[in-house]
Design a protein around this motif. Structure first.
Motif, PDB file in Angstrom:
ATOM      1  N   ARG A 106       0.870  -1.105  -0.033  1.00 28.99           N
ATOM      2  CA  ARG A 106       0.039   0.072   0.003  1.00 28.99           C
ATOM      3  C   ARG A 106       0.925   1.305   0.099  1.00 28.99           C
ATOM      4  NH1 ARG A 106      -5.344  -0.321   1.773  1.00 28.99           N
ATOM      5  NH2 ARG A 106      -6.244  -2.400   1.728  1.00 28.99           N
ATOM      6  N   SER A 151      -3.452  -4.231  -5.699  1.00 32.80           N
ATOM      7  CA  SER A 151      -3.324  -5.498  -6.237  1.00 32.80           C
ATOM      8  C   SER A 151      -2.392  -5.379  -7.588  1.00 32.80           C
ATOM      9  CB  SER A 151      -4.452  -6.063  -6.506  1.00 32.80           C
ATOM     10  OG  SER A 151      -5.176  -6.532  -5.434  1.00 32.80           O
ATOM     11  N   ARG A 176       7.768  -7.139  -5.407  1.00 30.92           N
ATOM     12  CA  ARG A 176       7.573  -8.142  -4.325  1.00 30.92           C
ATOM     13  C   ARG A 176       9.197  -8.484  -3.854  1.00 30.92           C
ATOM     14  NH1 ARG A 176       2.514  -9.493  -3.842  1.00 30.92           N
ATOM     15  NH2 ARG A 176       3.186 -10.790  -2.242  1.00 30.92           N
ATOM     16  N   ASP A 196       1.346 -14.170   0.992  1.00 34.35           N
ATOM     17  CA  ASP A 196       2.326 -15.168   0.684  1.00 34.35           C
ATOM     18  C   ASP A 196       3.446 -15.195   1.938  1.00 34.35           C
ATOM     19  OD1 ASP A 196       3.374 -12.724   0.650  1.00 34.35           O
ATOM     20  OD2 ASP A 196       4.668 -13.172  -1.159  1.00 34.35           O
ATOM     21  N   ARG A 203      -1.820 -13.951  -9.892  1.00 34.58           N
ATOM     22  CA  ARG A 203      -0.683 -13.446 -10.405  1.00 34.58           C
ATOM     23  C   ARG A 203       0.494 -14.622 -10.449  1.00 34.58           C
ATOM     24  NH1 ARG A 203      -0.162 -10.499  -4.811  1.00 34.58           N
ATOM     25  NH2 ARG A 203       0.740 -12.047  -3.569  1.00 34.58           N
TER      26      ARG A 203
END
Ligand code: DC
Length: 216
Positions: free
Chosen positions: A39, A95, A104, A126, A182
């Motif tokens: 975010r 997202s 990531r 995850d 994804r």
């Protein structure tokens, strides 16, 4: 004692952050809200008028960003972030930022670094499946889309937003879809995670079922 790592994963609105915060306090360990990191990057992109669909630009921002946690607060380039990362604009774009592999990698590095230094409970998508596959405990919280939508609806109404429940449920389902489909480190239940359905359960009940599984 070795560092304790507890992973709490699941879809949006399943109650992960509420539960993780309480458990962190009870066990006197750190709480890391990994969604807040994605975010924060999204917020910075929006502030800088970056097109979220332009991956190269988003990656550039992420590489030039410092994210840190202190006293369970998230800091973006040394500035504490609060409600500005919980707006609908951020929620509806995050997202697409979180699906970028390079973003990531950067966030996961920070998460692993914190988890190797301290005892932590992390909530995310995850954590048990990718970030800490050897976590001491893994929980996967779920709830029906209607229940999750209702929780989010109440939160937004309390914040003064005028919102429509069907749209909220729709947004949540859309976010689940992007997060689950994804390519890299999607939202998935780790094989060895304990699944808890929070539908119709109050916070205390869920906290109790999580705590009852933890032996320290
Ligand atoms: O938990 P949240 O709603 O604050 O998460 C915001 C977004 O970040 C959500 O769309 C999924 C993504 N996310 C992720 O991909 N991996 C994480 N570990 C945590 C969040």
């Amino acid at each position: 004692m070795n560092n304790l790592v507890i992973a709490v994963d699941g879809p949006a609105g399943a109650g992960k952050s509420t539960i993780a915060k309480i458990i962190a306090e009870k066990l006197n360990i750190n709480y890391i809200d990994t969604g807040a990191m994605y975010r924060a990057i999204t917020y910075k992109c929006l502030q800088n008028n970056i097109n979220i669909n332009n991956e190269d630009e988003v990656i550039k921002i992420a590489k030039n960003t410092e994210i840190d946690f202190r006293d369970n607060n998230i800091y973006l380039d040394k500035r504490v972030l609060k409600e500005e990362i919980r707006t609908m604009e951020v929620s509806n774009n995050v997202s697409n930022v979180a699906k970028i592999k390079e973003v990531r990698y950067l966030m996961v590095d920070v998460q692993r670094e914190i988890g190797t230094r301290n005892s932590v409970i992390l909530d995310g998508r995850d954590i048990g499946s990718y970030v800490f596959p050897n976590a001491d405990y893994k929980f996967f919280l779920v709830a029906t889309p209607e229940e999750r939508g209702n929780r989010r609806y109440k939160e937004l109404i309390n914040k003064g937003y005028e919102v429509n429940i069907d749209e909220i449920i729709n947004d949540i389902v859309k976010r689940d879809e992007i997060d689950s489909n994804r390519e890299f480190a999607p939202l998935v239940k780790a094989e060895d995670a304990i699944e808890i359905d929070t539908t119709g359960k109050d916070i205390n009940e869920v906290v109790e079922s999580v705590i009852s599984k933890i032996n320290i």
